[in-house]
Design a protein around this motif. Structure first.
Motif, PDB file in Angstrom:
ATOM      1  N   GLN A  12      53.662  20.161  43.136  1.00 27.29           N
ATOM      2  CA  GLN A  12      54.351  19.341  42.150  1.00 27.29           C
ATOM      3  C   GLN A  12      55.074  20.200  41.127  1.00 27.29           C
ATOM      4  O   GLN A  12      56.213  19.915  40.740  1.00 27.29           O
ATOM      5  N   THR A  13      54.444  21.273  40.715  1.00 31.71           N
ATOM      6  CA  THR A  13      55.059  22.185  39.738  1.00 31.71           C
ATOM      7  C   THR A  13      56.306  22.838  40.319  1.00 31.71           C
ATOM      8  O   THR A  13      57.354  22.930  39.653  1.00 31.71           O
ATOM      9  N   ASP A  30      59.137  20.211  40.629  1.00 33.98           N
ATOM     10  CA  ASP A  30      59.675  19.873  39.304  1.00 33.98           C
ATOM     11  C   ASP A  30      60.570  20.985  38.785  1.00 33.98           C
ATOM     12  O   ASP A  30      61.632  20.716  38.201  1.00 33.98           O
ATOM     13  N   ARG A  31      60.147  22.230  38.973  1.00 36.60           N
ATOM     14  CA  ARG A  31      60.919  23.361  38.470  1.00 36.60           C
ATOM     15  C   ARG A  31      62.288  23.456  39.157  1.00 36.60           C
ATOM     16  O   ARG A  31      63.318  23.664  38.499  1.00 36.60           O
ATOM     17  N   LEU A  51      63.942  20.980  40.708  1.00 33.99           N
ATOM     18  CA  LEU A  51      64.778  19.818  40.379  1.00 33.99           C
ATOM     19  C   LEU A  51      65.325  19.890  38.958  1.00 33.99           C
ATOM     20  O   LEU A  51      66.377  19.326  38.663  1.00 33.99           O
ATOM     21  N   GLU A  52      64.629  20.568  38.077  1.00 35.90           N
ATOM     22  CA  GLU A  52      65.122  20.726  36.706  1.00 35.90           C
ATOM     23  C   GLU A  52      66.280  21.715  36.634  1.00 35.90           C
ATOM     24  O   GLU A  52      67.197  21.559  35.822  1.00 35.90           O
ATOM     25  N   LYS A  53      66.262  22.713  37.500  1.00 33.75           N
ATOM     26  CA  LYS A  53      67.275  23.764  37.452  1.00 33.75           C
ATOM     27  C   LYS A  53      68.529  23.414  38.241  1.00 33.75           C
ATOM     28  O   LYS A  53      69.626  23.834  37.882  1.00 33.75           O
ATOM     29  N   GLU A  54      68.381  22.669  39.336  1.00 32.93           N
ATOM     30  CA  GLU A  54      69.507  22.445  40.243  1.00 32.93           C
ATOM     31  C   GLU A  54      69.659  20.966  40.584  1.00 32.93           C
ATOM     32  O   GLU A  54      68.711  20.189  40.456  1.00 32.93           O
ATOM     33  N   ARG A  55      70.881  20.629  41.017  1.00 33.81           N
ATOM     34  CA  ARG A  55      71.163  19.265  41.463  1.00 33.81           C
ATOM     35  C   ARG A  55      71.432  19.274  42.963  1.00 33.81           C
ATOM     36  O   ARG A  55      72.082  20.182  43.486  1.00 33.81           O
ATOM     37  N   THR A  80      67.180  14.747  48.676  1.00 37.33           N
ATOM     38  CA  THR A  80      65.932  15.443  48.978  1.00 37.33           C
ATOM     39  C   THR A  80      65.393  14.883  50.286  1.00 37.33           C
ATOM     40  O   THR A  80      65.262  13.666  50.445  1.00 37.33           O
ATOM     41  N   ILE A 102      58.694  12.045  43.114  1.00 40.59           N
ATOM     42  CA  ILE A 102      60.021  12.605  42.836  1.00 40.59           C
ATOM     43  C   ILE A 102      61.143  11.576  42.811  1.00 40.59           C
ATOM     44  O   ILE A 102      62.275  11.914  42.452  1.00 40.59           O
ATOM     45  N   LYS A 161      63.532  11.278  39.988  1.00 39.47           N
ATOM     46  CA  LYS A 161      64.251  12.488  39.598  1.00 39.47           C
ATOM     47  C   LYS A 161      65.420  12.814  40.523  1.00 39.47           C
ATOM     48  O   LYS A 161      66.199  13.712  40.222  1.00 39.47           O
TER      49      LYS A 161
END
Length: 452
Positions: A172-173, A176-177, A179-183, A187, A206, A209
């Motif tokens: 999960q970490t 999340d990391r 998906l926060e940095k890239e688009r 998925t 997810i 997100k």
């Protein structure tokens, strides 16, 4: 949006080209062709485009088989609507049926040009999209085939996360990391050896997100090609409704009639060509152009299959000598029932096999009701044990001139893979599937894929 504009432009240009060709054909047959200018028929393109748009051919990235069926379905609907509009507006006498029907016939060939043009165009960076793949060990290996550089979706795998390499919290970490940095365009969750519950759990974590999620569960052994999905709001779940079309007497009758009609048409159209091939093989084989062999048919009934002879007349005796003297050849024969470098094949036989022209005499078997145009690969009695518990599926239908084996790699496949393809075909049979396989057969023969 850019993909939609690309598909809309591609279809518009191809439809316009087909209309110009249809008008050109009319010049050869219509004495008053001057009263039928191309501009008079441009509205037909609008009808086809509207139907194709309704079927989401412009907005969805899909595999060739799905697109092929939708094009054929859309073209039939567009033809019906076109004639209906002319009848309602009382304009039928002002338009040439020859032009309209020729235009329709040419549009049935659209999948071929779409396949080649889309495949080349999707290599351009402007049309490609980045995706994130979440998979287990087995699915990660399979994803390399699904999402190869020439995949029909135009997807580039930006990141791959193997769930077997992370603890639940660590997974999960990591997700999340990233998906926060890239688009990402989408998925993709691919799980082969992990249960569906884990897949839905990942989706829950997810979905808020990401814009799109593509679920690829392990359903290759299930008859899902004809399945319908029903949503239940009250139960908050899905219902899969799976049909067995082969138990429908009307569907079986439709398959038989379509097989006979198309086989008769092909036999009449190809008769001069078939006669030429017959004479050529007759000369090469010293008067023995046709190979006959007993095969297992529907309900286990034996029948004689016809092929143009591609091997020497003493092929059976020669095979015994080869297998007795060459352990590697014996192992290959016992595994695949074929030899890749078979010395028994004549030089003409190599050509006939690469082009699949040796199969054409089987049109006679189709006309006699012994075979179908599409079906499992016809086997000999000695191959029955290799099908084991699946032999009932094979015997449920008539074997085919072509089938999933023909369009999925042919001789590049192992024997076990061929058996599974035959079983999958029977469990998922539909007229739509037959049309898709016939279209893919044409492409496979042109590319000579997997033949030797």
């Amino acid at each position: 949006m850019k993909y939609t504009l690309f598909k809309l432009t591609l279809y518009t240009l191809l439809l316009l080209l087909n209309l110009l060709i249809a008008r050109g054909v009319a010049e050869l047959w219509l004495p008053d062709v001057y009263i039928h200018p191309t501009t008079k028929y441009l509205w037909l393109i609008s009808v086809y485009l509207l139907i194709f748009f309704y079927l989401r051919l412009f907005t969805r990235r899909m595999v060739t088989t799905s697109e092929t069926w939708l094009i054929i379905k859309g073209s039939v609907i567009a033809l019906i609507i076109s004639f209906a509009l002319m009848s309602i507006l009382k304009q039928a006498d002002h338009y040439s049926r020859l032009i309209i029907l020729t235009f329709f016939s040419l549009n049935l060939l659209l999948p071929i040009w779409i396949y080649y043009l889309k495949r080349r165009s999707l290599q351009h960076p402007l049309l490609r999209e980045r995706v994130l793949v979440i998979c287990d060990e087995e699915a990660c290996d399979n994803s390399q085939q699904w999402l190869s550089i020439d995949n029909p979706f135009g997807f580039d795998v930006a990141h791959t996360i193997n769930i077997n390499h992370h603890s639940p919290e660590g997974l999960q970490t990591t997700v999340d990391r990233i998906l926060e940095k890239e688009r990402f365009f989408a998925t993709i969750i691919m799980l082969e050896s992990t249960g569906m519950e884990r897949m839905f759990h990942l989706m829950d974590k997810i979905q808020h997100k990401v814009k799109r999620i593509l679920l690829v569960p392990r359903m290759t052994s299930l008859p899902m090609f004809n399945a319908e999905v029903f949503n239940s709001i009250n139960q908050k779940g899905l219902i899969f409704f799976v049909r067995n079309n082969l138990l429908s007497s009307s569907d079986r009758a439709l398959k038989y009639v379509s097989d006979f009609t198309l086989a008769l048409t092909l036999t009449l159209l190809l008769s001069p060509f078939l006669l030429g091939l017959y004479l050529w093989v007759w000369v090469v084989t010293e008067g023995k152009p046709v190979f006959r062999q007993e095969r297992v048919g529907q309900n286990g009934q034996p029948f004689k299959i016809y092929k143009f002879r591609t091997m020497r007349a003493d092929a059976a005796e020669e095979l015994e000598k080869i297998l007795a003297s060459d352990p590697a050849a014996r192992e290959e024969w016992e595994r695949d029932r074929k030899l890749k470098d078979d010395p028994r094949i004549t030089h003409v036989g190599h050509f006939l096999r690469r082009t699949s022209l040796d199969e054409l005499p089987q049109l006679i078997n189709v006309l006699r009701g012994q075979m179908s145009l599409v079906g499992p690969r016809p086997i000999i009695t000695e191959e029955i044990p290799a099908y084991s518990e699946y032999i009932d599926y094979y015997q449920q239908v008539r074997p085919g001139i072509t089938g999933l084996w023909q369009v999925s790699g042919r001789n590049e496949l192992s024997y076990a893979e061929r058996v599974q393809l035959d079983v999958w075909y029977v469990r998922n049979w539909s007229l739509e599937l037959d049309l898709i396989i016939l279209t893919k057969t044409f492409v496979a023969v042109l590319l000579r894929k997997g033949s030797y």
